[in-house]
Design an enzyme around this catalytic site. Structure first.
Site, short mmCIF file in Angstrom:
data_model
loop_
_atom_site.label_atom_id
_atom_site.label_comp_id
_atom_site.label_asym_id
_atom_site.label_seq_id
_atom_site.Cartn_x
_atom_site.Cartn_y
_atom_site.Cartn_z
N ASP A 231 9.08 -0.44 4.58
CA ASP A 231 8.03 0.58 4.56
C ASP A 231 8.52 1.82 3.81
O ASP A 231 9.71 2.14 3.84
CB ASP A 231 7.67 0.94 6.02
CG ASP A 231 6.37 1.74 6.10
OD1 ASP A 231 5.62 1.76 5.11
OD2 ASP A 231 6.13 2.33 7.16
N GLY A 232 7.59 2.48 3.17
CA GLY A 232 7.91 3.77 2.54
C GLY A 232 7.90 3.76 1.02
O GLY A 232 8.28 4.75 0.39
N ARG B 285 5.53 6.61 -0.23
CA ARG B 285 6.08 7.96 -0.03
C ARG B 285 7.25 8.22 -0.97
O ARG B 285 7.42 9.31 -1.51
CB ARG B 285 6.54 8.13 1.43
CG ARG B 285 5.39 8.55 2.34
CD ARG B 285 5.73 8.34 3.78
NE ARG B 285 5.64 6.94 4.14
CZ ARG B 285 6.09 6.42 5.28
NH1 ARG B 285 6.70 7.22 6.15
NH2 ARG B 285 5.94 5.15 5.54
N ARG C 124 1.91 4.81 -6.44
CA ARG C 124 2.46 3.92 -5.41
C ARG C 124 3.09 2.65 -5.99
O ARG C 124 4.09 2.16 -5.49
CB ARG C 124 1.34 3.52 -4.43
CG ARG C 124 0.61 4.72 -3.80
CD ARG C 124 -0.53 4.25 -2.91
NE ARG C 124 -0.03 3.26 -1.99
CZ ARG C 124 0.66 3.55 -0.90
NH1 ARG C 124 0.92 4.80 -0.60
NH2 ARG C 124 1.08 2.60 -0.10
N HIS D 194 6.60 0.32 -5.36
CA HIS D 194 6.72 -1.12 -5.08
C HIS D 194 7.71 -1.77 -6.05
O HIS D 194 8.51 -2.61 -5.66
CB HIS D 194 5.36 -1.81 -5.16
CG HIS D 194 4.38 -1.31 -4.14
ND1 HIS D 194 4.72 -1.08 -2.83
CD2 HIS D 194 3.05 -0.97 -4.24
CE1 HIS D 194 3.65 -0.63 -2.16
NE2 HIS D 194 2.64 -0.56 -3.00
N SER E 221 0.67 -7.36 4.56
CA SER E 221 -0.01 -7.71 5.80
C SER E 221 -1.48 -8.08 5.52
O SER E 221 -2.01 -7.76 4.45
CB SER E 221 0.03 -6.53 6.78
OG SER E 221 -0.82 -5.50 6.33
N GLU F 226 -3.85 -6.65 6.76
CA GLU F 226 -4.54 -5.35 6.64
C GLU F 226 -4.37 -4.75 5.24
O GLU F 226 -5.20 -3.97 4.78
CB GLU F 226 -4.01 -4.35 7.68
CG GLU F 226 -4.38 -4.69 9.13
CD GLU F 226 -3.51 -5.78 9.76
OE1 GLU F 226 -2.42 -6.09 9.21
OE2 GLU F 226 -3.93 -6.33 10.80
N ASN F 227 -3.26 -5.12 4.56
CA ASN F 227 -3.01 -4.55 3.22
C ASN F 227 -4.07 -4.94 2.19
O ASN F 227 -4.20 -4.30 1.14
CB ASN F 227 -1.62 -4.96 2.70
CG ASN F 227 -0.47 -4.24 3.38
OD1 ASN F 227 0.64 -4.77 3.46
ND2 ASN F 227 -0.70 -3.03 3.86
N ARG G 13 13.11 -1.48 10.70
CA ARG G 13 11.97 -0.89 10.00
C ARG G 13 12.43 0.39 9.30
O ARG G 13 13.09 1.23 9.91
CB ARG G 13 10.82 -0.54 10.96
CG ARG G 13 9.64 0.03 10.17
CD ARG G 13 8.41 0.29 10.99
NE ARG G 13 7.32 0.66 10.09
CZ ARG G 13 6.05 0.35 10.25
NH1 ARG G 13 5.68 -0.34 11.28
NH2 ARG G 13 5.15 0.73 9.36
C1 FPP Z 1 5.20 -0.75 2.36
O1 FPP Z 1 5.30 0.53 1.78
C2 FPP Z 1 5.43 -1.79 1.37
C3 FPP Z 1 4.54 -2.75 1.00
C4 FPP Z 1 3.18 -2.85 1.57
C5 FPP Z 1 4.85 -3.73 -0.05
C6 FPP Z 1 6.24 -4.30 -0.02
C7 FPP Z 1 6.57 -4.75 -1.36
C8 FPP Z 1 7.77 -4.66 -1.96
C9 FPP Z 1 8.98 -4.15 -1.29
C10 FPP Z 1 7.88 -5.06 -3.37
C11 FPP Z 1 8.48 -6.38 -3.71
C12 FPP Z 1 8.59 -7.38 -2.69
C13 FPP Z 1 8.88 -8.69 -2.93
C14 FPP Z 1 9.06 -9.53 -1.77
C15 FPP Z 1 8.99 -9.27 -4.26
P1 FPP Z 1 3.99 1.42 1.73
O2 FPP Z 1 3.28 1.12 0.46
O3 FPP Z 1 3.19 1.20 2.96
O4 FPP Z 1 4.62 2.85 1.71
P2 FPP Z 1 4.03 4.18 2.39
O5 FPP Z 1 3.96 3.91 3.86
O6 FPP Z 1 5.06 5.21 2.04
O7 FPP Z 1 2.71 4.44 1.77
#
Ligand code: FPP
Length: 247
Positions: free
Chosen positions: A21-22, A25, A34, A38, A66, A68-69, A189
């Site tokens: 997560d994060g 941010r 964003r 990633h 997820s 939800e995503n 987490r």
């Molecule tokens: C959460 O951060 C992250 C995700 C929803 C996506 C996870 C994806 C990766 C780490 C990229 C590559 C992964 C693979 C397996 C190839 P967020 O977007 O919710 O961050 P925030 O809470 O700061 O907005």
């Protein structure tokens, strides 16, 4: 002394799960969008996977997307889907060289057709590897998984494959997406949020939780070692008393 040196080799968690997560941010802190976050999250995925495999962890499960995503802005969802498939395809050679099996859990049929077929082809290419299973949870949520298990059990009772009214915990576990792996001993987490967000709810009944304020793209091998050391210093009681555990 680094955290790595403090790890007790014969007390390693067999299965580590991570809620990454994060990314958003982290990107915002750099004044970027964003998707930039990633892309940098992939480096942390690589670092965590390498560190876990080098130590001898057998299962690493990462919450990548997820159910939800799907409700995020379309440009972000599209970018994530492309990033998943491109990353997975680019990493096949490294996975095979390091004897790592790629696995995926979740409502995979809900992925766009092209992503689904490329994902399946990639899983096939690493399926003989047995040093570590790297599982990506994609279009995953625990409530979806549990409901899906219940529906499959209903189908199997209707067809007479199993007896209705007599399902044990271990039988139920066999209907979950994680049936081929043990429950995680450690769940990490990142980003300072202290919640589980619909991840492996059944499987983490006795899992040790580790929360770090690091944002996912900042997560390093040393952060994984720190979480493992923290885990190794805990007393896992599984409902027993401390005295019972010690004797
Ligand atoms: C959460 O951060 C992250 C995700 C929803 C996506 C996870 C994806 C990766 C780490 C990229 C590559 C992964 C693979 C397996 C190839 P967020 O977007 O919710 O961050 P925030 O809470 O700061 O907005």
């Amino acid at each position: 002394m680094s955290f790595k040196d403090k790890i007790i080799k014969d007390k390693l968690p067999v299965h580590i799960a991570i809620i990454m997560d994060g990314n958003g941010r982290w990107a915002a802190k750099q004044g970027k969008d964003r998707v930039f976050g990633h892309h940098h999250g992939v480096d942390a995925v690589r670092a965590a996977s390498e560190a876990a495999a080098e130590l001898g962890v057998k299962y690493l499960t990462l919450y990548a997307f997820s159910t939800e995503n799907w409700n995020r802005p379309k440009f972000e969802v599209d970018a994530l889907m492309t990033l998943f498939v491109e990353t997975i395809q680019n990493e096949i050679e490294t996975l095979n060289k390091n004897n790592i099996r790629l696995n995926a859990i979740g409502d995979l049929k809900s992925l766009p057709d092209d992503n689904y077929s490329k994902l399946m082809a990639t899983l096939e290419e690493t399926k003989k590897n047995d040093r570590m299973m790297l599982t990506l949870a994609m279009s995953y949520s625990s409530r979806w998984e549990i409901t899906d298990a219940v529906n499959k059990i209903l189908d199997d009772t209707k067809s007479g494959k199993i007896n209705a009214g007599n399902i044990s915990e271990s039988q139920f576990s066999e209907y979950l997406n994680t049936s081929q792996m043990p429950d995680p001993e450690l769940l990490i987490r990142t980003s300072g949020e202290m919640r589980i967000s619909n991840f492996l709810l059944w499987q983490i009944a006795y899992t040790e939780l580790f929360f770090t304020s690091k944002l996912w793209p900042e997560f390093t091998k040393e952060d994984l070692y720190e979480a493992i050391v923290d885990y190794q210093n805990r007393e896992r009681r599984f409902g027993l008393t401390s005295e019972q555990i010690k004797s």
